[in-house]
Scaffold this motif. Structure first.
Motif, PDB file in Angstrom:
ATOM      1  N   GLN A  58       1.036  -1.113  -0.051  1.00  0.00           N
ATOM      2  CA  GLN A  58      -0.014   0.067   0.049  1.00  0.00           C
ATOM      3  C   GLN A  58       0.935   1.234  -0.153  1.00  0.00           C
ATOM      4  N   LEU A  59       0.629   2.170  -1.066  1.00  0.00           N
ATOM      5  CA  LEU A  59       1.548   3.177  -1.132  1.00  0.00           C
ATOM      6  C   LEU A  59       0.641   4.574  -0.772  1.00  0.00           C
ATOM      7  N   ALA A 290       5.738  15.917 -11.571  1.00  0.00           N
ATOM      8  CA  ALA A 290       5.390  16.374 -12.875  1.00  0.00           C
ATOM      9  C   ALA A 290       4.208  16.746 -13.215  1.00  0.00           C
ATOM     10  N   GLU A 291       3.134  16.383 -12.331  1.00  0.00           N
ATOM     11  CA  GLU A 291       1.757  16.541 -12.431  1.00  0.00           C
ATOM     12  C   GLU A 291       1.149  17.899 -11.769  1.00  0.00           C
ATOM     13  N   TYR A 292       1.809  17.750 -10.494  1.00  0.00           N
ATOM     14  CA  TYR A 292       1.459  18.941  -9.363  1.00  0.00           C
ATOM     15  C   TYR A 292       2.266  19.979  -9.331  1.00  0.00           C
ATOM     16  N   GLY A 293       3.557  20.012  -9.786  1.00  0.00           N
ATOM     17  CA  GLY A 293       4.502  21.071  -9.556  1.00  0.00           C
ATOM     18  C   GLY A 293       5.229  20.851  -8.109  1.00  0.00           C
ATOM     19  N   ARG A 294       5.266  19.978  -7.340  1.00  0.00           N
ATOM     20  CA  ARG A 294       5.743  19.828  -5.898  1.00  0.00           C
ATOM     21  C   ARG A 294       6.149  18.392  -5.819  1.00  0.00           C
ATOM     22  N   LYS A 295       7.108  17.943  -4.990  1.00  0.00           N
ATOM     23  CA  LYS A 295       7.438  16.680  -4.501  1.00  0.00           C
ATOM     24  C   LYS A 295       6.740  16.417  -3.292  1.00  0.00           C
ATOM     25  N   PRO A 296       6.189  15.069  -3.321  1.00  0.00           N
ATOM     26  CA  PRO A 296       5.341  14.829  -2.018  1.00  0.00           C
ATOM     27  C   PRO A 296       6.383  13.903  -1.204  1.00  0.00           C
ATOM     28  N   LEU A 297       5.763  13.431  -0.182  1.00  0.00           N
ATOM     29  CA  LEU A 297       6.239  12.366   0.623  1.00  0.00           C
ATOM     30  C   LEU A 297       5.447  11.101   0.056  1.00  0.00           C
ATOM     31  N   VAL A 298       6.343  10.066   0.161  1.00  0.00           N
ATOM     32  CA  VAL A 298       5.765   8.731  -0.397  1.00  0.00           C
ATOM     33  C   VAL A 298       6.127   7.828   0.658  1.00  0.00           C
ATOM     34  N   GLN A 299       5.028   7.190   1.327  1.00  0.00           N
ATOM     35  CA  GLN A 299       5.166   6.147   2.288  1.00  0.00           C
ATOM     36  C   GLN A 299       4.629   4.833   1.939  1.00  0.00           C
ATOM     37  N   ALA A 300       5.238   3.824   2.562  1.00  0.00           N
ATOM     38  CA  ALA A 300       4.714   2.310   2.163  1.00  0.00           C
ATOM     39  C   ALA A 300       4.234   1.413   3.330  1.00  0.00           C
TER      40      ALA A 300
END
Length: 354
Positions: A58-59, A290-300
């Protein structure tokens, strides 16, 4: 004439031989069990003969511009304005559900269901009359068809109103109904059905009773889902916003549907191999940026069973996998260590079914 070796050849050969000797056995010098962490196993001489079973990963994407403080800013969201609301079969309190609600079912896609419990409707004839009256109030017309389901949506298998033992409504008791009406509920055709986001209308009958709104900028369609299994994942978009019916205080979250982006075989590989999972998390972060113009955090979150041991978390679910670095000669803090060095006796006596 004999050929003379250059000065650099002998040191190079020595270094190359040392590298070829130490590289394959480096997992002996790295803390932890490489069979579980995969640390030091690439380019090693070790036979990879273990049996691994993993729950599908789950991401979760953390973007405070969209979800923050328990609220959803729909003006910042670029997908469909839909909340996927999880429910637990066998524990559904039908009186706390909307009278008209949407559900996604693995076999048939999205459907609109009339729930008789909030209005304490008994017999089917009374339920049909009330469902038609509500639909006319919302859309200014009677629905094309209001029908009793041959099988209640299988991913919700109906329960008693108080959320107890699973129980199908008996004749004369409360009757659930399926509402079909173009263009809202989609066509009766082959393939999964999809509720029209454009034509769906909200009203008092479609809102969850006594639940505070968390929405900014729009009132979304709420689709209930019981299981995010392989069949359900294929019906969901790549990025979804989820919350919970059973836990109304749980904050909404953004869920990344890896099945819409990868073949199932690759999803299973990233589910039990931490370095593959990290690589994929970095890809998710790039796509989001690329879609939102900002880098998110990605947790798994993923759990792995090694050679019949109980499932355990593979990586730290609080770590941003899109930003962590990978160490090849020492332990990576974001990878969990194997919790059971030995296979428990009960696992040997009762092996899991294949």
């Amino acid at each position: 004439m004999p050929h003379r070796l250059g000065r650099a050849v002998v040191p190079f050969v020595i270094v190359w031989l040392l590298w070829q000797t130490l590289m394959p056995i480096r997992h002996y010098f790295i803390e932890g069990d490489g069979r579980f962490t995969y640390e030091g196993l690439s380019l090693s001489w070790r036979l990879k003969s273990e049996i691994r079973r993993a729950y599908a990963v789950q991401l979760f994407v953390i973007d405070p511009h969209i979800v923050s403080g328990g609220q959803i800013n729909w003006d910042q969201w670029k997908g469909d304005k839909v909340i996927y609301r999880t429910v637990t079969p066998g524990r559904i309190d039908w009186r706390a559900m909307p009278e008209i609600f949407a559900v996604v079912e693995p076999a048939g896609g999205e459907r609109v269901v009339y729930n008789p419990y909030p209005a304490n409707v008994g017999r089917e004839a009374e339920a049909r009359e009330r469902a038609g009256r509500i639909w006319n109030e919302l859309y200014g017309r009677t629905p094309k068809m209001v029908r009793a389901p041959s099988l209640f949506p299988q991913n919700l298998q109906t329960t008693s109103a108080s959320g107890g033992t699973p129980q199908l409504p008996a004749e004369g008791d409360a009757a659930f109904l399926i509402i079909d009406d173009l263009p809202v509920t989609g066509e009766l055709a082959k393939g999964p059905r999809r509720i029209s986001r454009e034509h769906w209308k909200q009203g008092q009958y479609t809102r969850t009773p006594n639940r505070a709104s968390r929405n900014i900028g729009a009132e979304p369609l709420v689709i209930h889902v019981a299981s995010i299994g392989p069949e359900s994942r294929e019906l969901l978009p790549r990025e979804c916003i989820f919350d919970s019916q059973d836990q109304p205080r749980m904050a909404p979250y953004i869920w990344w549907n890896s099945v819409s982006d990868l073949p199932v075989s690759k999803v299973m590989h990233i589910s039990y191999q931490a370095f593959y999972l990290r690589r994929y998390a970095r890809r998710v972060a790039r796509l989001w940026e690329a879609e939102y113009g900002r880098k998110p955090l990605v947790q798994a979150s993923t759990a792995v069973s090694l050679n019949g041991r109980p499932h355990q978390q593979l990586v730290d679910p609080a770590v941003d996998l899109g930003a962590v670095s990978a160490r090849w000669f020492s332990h990576n803090y974001w990878i969990r260590q194997l919790e059971n060095p030995h296979i428990p006796r009960e696992a040997l006596e009762n092996p899991p079914l294949l």
